[in-house]
Design a protein around this motif. Sequence first.
Motif, PDB file in Angstrom:
ATOM      1  N   ARG A   2      64.089  10.417  43.672  1.00 26.36           N
ATOM      2  CA  ARG A   2      62.860  10.875  44.308  1.00 26.36           C
ATOM      3  C   ARG A   2      62.006  11.673  43.332  1.00 26.36           C
ATOM      4  O   ARG A   2      60.772  11.569  43.341  1.00 26.36           O
ATOM      5  N   TRP A   5      60.257   9.294  41.079  1.00 22.35           N
ATOM      6  CA  TRP A   5      59.165   8.649  41.792  1.00 22.35           C
ATOM      7  C   TRP A   5      57.940   9.550  41.863  1.00 22.35           C
ATOM      8  O   TRP A   5      56.804   9.100  41.665  1.00 22.35           O
ATOM      9  N   HIS A   6      58.149  10.841  42.126  1.00 25.69           N
ATOM     10  CA  HIS A   6      57.035  11.784  42.173  1.00 25.69           C
ATOM     11  C   HIS A   6      56.364  11.913  40.804  1.00 25.69           C
ATOM     12  O   HIS A   6      55.124  11.995  40.712  1.00 25.69           O
TER      13      HIS A   6
END
Length: 301
Positions: A2, A5-6
């Motif tokens: 995550r 992805w950010h």
Amino acid sequence: MRTLWHIWQTALGEWGGAIRSRRALVLLVLYLGAALLCMNGTISVLGRMEKELAVVLQLPDSDETGVVSASLWKSKPFNRIVRSVVGESPVLDDISGRHPVELIYAWFVFLCAPLLTVLVAGTRVSEDLRSGAVRYMLVRETRLEWSVGKYLGQALMIAVALVVSAMGAAVVAFCRLPSGTAASLFLPLLNWGLRAWIYSLAWLGLALGISHLTRSPGRATSLGIVAIGLFGALPPLMDFLHSFHGWPGVLTHLRMLVPAGAEMSLWRFSAVPLLSGSFHLVILGLTYLMAGAAFFCRRDV
């Protein structure tokens, strides 16, 4: 995952904002224009100097620009001149026999990459701090993810600009040099463009790290230019103090804390020094970035 992805989303947002504001076009024009002017000027100067140099060094004359220059580089008198500048170092062995046009272009991109990086990317964080746009970005990601995403987005844009500028320089070479000589320069010019990109990563981290310290884009740019001057002068100053004034040898190791201290490793063609120098510059850039991000984490946005 995550977090990655950010970071990637922030980098894509940096690209989107640059394209919408035409900042990406300005970046491309700056790098490409500088490369074209450098290559054209280099070939013009060589063309005027070749005949005189051929007479002085007793080299065979030629009507084609660039042919005598290659012979010049391989001549013993010219090698002695280069040795007096570079010194007896592994770099001299690695660059011996390479075309002067290639080496002048390499010197140019290494000289201009820090300044262009600071001028183009040095305000990216301070602009968002000043406008308050960072508040909306930090709703969906952490401050560290935002900072690293900014770094990644700018690094990718600089990579594209340097590759395109190297291709533009190669086009100038094809137009003004013999076809065989120009064809042999295409891959080396791309190679030096990629090396300059690795070198610029350290300066990019420094520029963005400084940009975390202020909300003023003008101040961030000014501090970045001052940092280029100071960090560029530090390695030769340390060498001078150690050689002529007997300062502690540990000072010479401090030069590795600045990008210019690791630049010569990118002029090597042996795998070990090239890879170690590249890794060193990437880590150095991330260290500068994290220092600025650490200060930013303590601020109220």
